[in-house]
Design a protein around this motif. Structure first.
Motif, mmCIF file in Angstrom:
data_model
loop_
_atom_site.group_PDB
_atom_site.id
_atom_site.type_symbol
_atom_site.label_atom_id
_atom_site.label_comp_id
_atom_site.label_asym_id
_atom_site.label_seq_id
_atom_site.Cartn_x
_atom_site.Cartn_y
_atom_site.Cartn_z
ATOM 1 N N ARG A 243 0.832 -1.205 0.000
ATOM 2 C CA ARG A 243 0.000 0.000 0.000
ATOM 3 C C ARG A 243 0.871 1.261 0.000
ATOM 4 O O ARG A 243 0.660 2.201 -0.749
ATOM 5 N N MET A 244 1.868 1.242 0.864
ATOM 6 C CA MET A 244 2.740 2.416 0.983
ATOM 7 C C MET A 244 3.721 2.488 -0.187
ATOM 8 O O MET A 244 3.976 3.545 -0.739
ATOM 9 N N ARG A 245 4.246 1.325 -0.545
ATOM 10 C CA ARG A 245 5.283 1.275 -1.587
ATOM 11 C C ARG A 245 4.760 1.818 -2.909
ATOM 12 O O ARG A 245 5.491 2.494 -3.646
ATOM 13 N N THR A 246 3.501 1.517 -3.215
ATOM 14 C CA THR A 246 2.947 1.975 -4.495
ATOM 15 C C THR A 246 2.682 3.487 -4.486
ATOM 16 O O THR A 246 2.509 4.072 -5.537
ATOM 17 N N GLU A 247 2.662 4.079 -3.316
ATOM 18 C CA GLU A 247 2.417 5.527 -3.235
ATOM 19 C C GLU A 247 3.707 6.344 -3.145
ATOM 20 O O GLU A 247 3.718 7.533 -3.428
ATOM 21 N N TRP A 248 4.790 5.687 -2.705
ATOM 22 C CA TRP A 248 6.035 6.429 -2.514
ATOM 23 C C TRP A 248 6.630 6.883 -3.842
ATOM 24 O O TRP A 248 6.578 6.143 -4.839
ATOM 25 N N CYS A 249 7.235 8.056 -3.818
ATOM 26 C CA CYS A 249 7.964 8.525 -5.001
ATOM 27 C C CYS A 249 9.384 7.973 -4.917
ATOM 28 O O CYS A 249 10.322 8.675 -4.525
ATOM 29 N N THR A 250 9.528 6.711 -5.249
ATOM 30 C CA THR A 250 10.850 6.076 -5.189
ATOM 31 C C THR A 250 11.640 6.449 -6.438
ATOM 32 O O THR A 250 11.099 7.050 -7.373
#
Lengths: 430, 120
Positions: A243-250
């Motif tokens: 959930r968080m990973r897909t939202e982060w601007c990595t």
């Protein structure tokens, strides 16, 4: 005592558990002295020298006021060498300390359990010959109660531990005492559980009488229901991360041109620090191989236990495993060693990440350490159980009648491997 | 039972172990290399995702079916193992539909007293 059939267990046999604890502690202390003290100190000297050299060069360049390309390259090279030396020092120090702490825990766990059981009245031991003997046990309930007490006092237990190192904190020793009582209850319950299980020769296994597990062993069904709940626990970690990973601007999101991430400082995940360098990906990769190999060694232990016609192989394997009993024990020891290697490398890897500034104080750090830490805890609990399996394999022994112990524990161990199959790509590679 | 099946004199557990080792090496290599060694074919992120998911499924199947004996055990154990997967799928679906603010905009009192909560 022969494998599983002569199931009367003398009290004295438990003293071998105490001896096993002593051996584990000795191995731990020796490894700590070699890796955590001698090697780590050597590495520390190298690191200090490089650090001094780097700072000296930095000051020289600053005094000159002008920096040439060669000087900049030399400074950069030296800085990388200094970081590598620091990480190398951390590897040995953390590995040594982890091995020491693990060996103390192993020795305390198996040693105290053995000591408690060796002092029980001999009449209490079941002879295991009664085909209708009831193998239900109150130990799991006492164990669960102990865990409840331990966890009730755990937050303050942590504060009390920190307070011992830092005078600014005020510890609540009442809660610390509650945790300690919980820990003691756990040890008593576990040692009693062993006491009941050691003479078990495979007869009297309880069978489920109603749907949906009708005709199946109750312990096996119970273990699968437990695994079912564990799948949910790990699913919460995994889904929170996704959930968080897909939202982060990595870095990946920015490179892919995600509109919302343009001009945004990239979020650094653990995988960003791990996946692109051989040295950083190595501990995680070795751990993955270690868990898979350990899954195979426990399968070999079970297969050997179930094979009444087992014969030793020729060559070196025949010398390492001359008898069926020795083969089962040695496969279990190999599993224990591989699981322990997993914990050591995990903590070494964590120390590297923390040294690089990736700590628990960020969302990406928090989910990474909680998820991989929960998995590591499962591995460690499995290792404590495995200590008993090694002890039983070495004393009473396993055979085709009583191999359920290895089979049911194996299910748990394979599940831990299965969870890693998901965690490793998600947290280390993605 | 699975242990009675032999391929080239080795049982199914051995081959399962080899397959698991191979695919682990494969997934690490897929992430490690930007270009397939010996070629000029770029390993795209889409390829990496696909490899990680497919390899994860293969490895998961290998462990559950052979090491955990689900292939030979009564079906009730497979159903027990798959039951929580329904919830996992529901959870992932719910996550996909949820609002980003549901995670990133939590009030400070909902988060532990870490630096990021104070500085947000």
């Amino acid at each position: 005592m022969s494998g599983g059939h002569g199931a009367h267990v003398e009290n004295g046999i438990w003293m071998r558990a105490v001896m096993m604890g002593g051996i584990l502690l000795t191995i731990g202390v020796l490894l700590f002295a070699t890796l955590g003290v001698f090697m780590a100190n050597e590495k520390h000297h190298v690191w200090e020298e490089l650090e001094d050299e780097y700072h000296h060069m930095e000051v020289e360049v600053a005094l000159d006021g002008i920096i040439t390309d060669k000087e900049a390259a030399d400074l950069d090279h030296l800085h990388h060498e200094e970081i590598a030396a620091h990480l190398s020092y951390l590897t040995y120090r953390v590995a040594g300390i982890t091995i020491l702490l693990m060996s103390i825990t192993y020795a305390a766990f198996i040693g105290v359990g053995g000591l408690l059981n060796s002092s029980k009245p001999a009449a209490e031991h079941g002879d295991g010959h009664d085909e209708h003997e009831h193998h239900g046990s109150s130990s799991p309930i006492i164990f669960a109660f102990g865990i409840m007490l331990f966890l009730a006092g755990f937050p303050d237990f942590v504060i009390a531990c920190k307070a011992m190192l830092n005078a600014d904190l005020t510890p609540d020793f009442g809660m610390l005492a509650l945790s300690m009582v919980g820990l003691l209850t756990i040890v008593i319950a576990v040692s009693n559980w062993w006491f009941e299980d050691l003479p078990f020769n495979g007869h009297g296994e309880q069978i489920a009488t109603s749907y949906p597990f009708e005709g199946e062993h109750i312990r096996k069904a119970g273990l699968w229901v437990f695994i079912m709940s564990e799948i949910m626990v790990f699913a919460t970690f995994f889904s929170s991360y996704l959930r968080m990973r897909t939202e982060w601007c990595t870095k990946w999101a920015i490179e892919d041109g995600v509109e919302a991430c343009q001009g945004v400082e990239p979020v650094v995940t653990a995988s960003d620090l791990i996946r692109n360098d051989f040295a950083t990906i190595l501990p995680g990769a070795i751990n993955t191989f270690a868990l898979i190999i350990s899954s195979y060694t426990i399968v070999l232990a079970l297969k050997t236990a179930k094979n009444a016609k087992w014969e030793p192989s020729t060559g070196i394997m025949g010398k390492i495993m001359p008898t069926r009993k020795a083969a089962i024990r040695n496969y279990l020891i190999a599993t224990l060693a591989l699981g322990s290697l997993f914990i050591v490398l995990k903590l070494v890897e964590w120390s590297h990440l923390v040294a690089e500034g990736f700590d628990i104080g960020t969302t990406q750090g928090s989910i990474f350490y909680i998820a991989t830490g929960a998995h590591g805890l499962h591995v460690f609990i499995g290792l404590l159980v495995m200590l008993y399996l090694v002890f039983k394999a070495d004393t009473v022994g396993y055979d085709e009648d009583n191999a359920q112990g290895i089979e049911y524990f194996g299910l748990y161990w394979h599940f831990v491997d299965l969870a890693w199959v998901v965690i490793f790509p998600a947290f280390y590679l993605y | 039972m699975g242990e009675h099946i032999e391929i080239m004199g080795k049982d199914i557990y051995f081959w399962n172990f080899i397959v698991l080792m191979f695919f682990t090496l494969f997934e690490v290599a897929a992430v490690f290399y930007d270009v397939i060694p010996g070629t000029e074919i770029e390993v795209t992120k889409l390829m990496v995702w696909a490899i990680l998911i497919v390899v994860g499924i293969i490895k998961g199947f290998g462990i559950a079916a052979f090491f955990m004996h689900l292939k030979d055990d009564p079906r009730i154990y497979t159903r027990t193992a798959l039951f929580p997967v329904l919830f996992v799928i529901l959870m992932l679906w719910g996550i996909g539909l949820s609002n980003p603010a549901g995670v990133t905009e939590l009030p400070s009192w909902c988060t532990p007293n870490w630096d990021y909560a104070e500085t947000r």
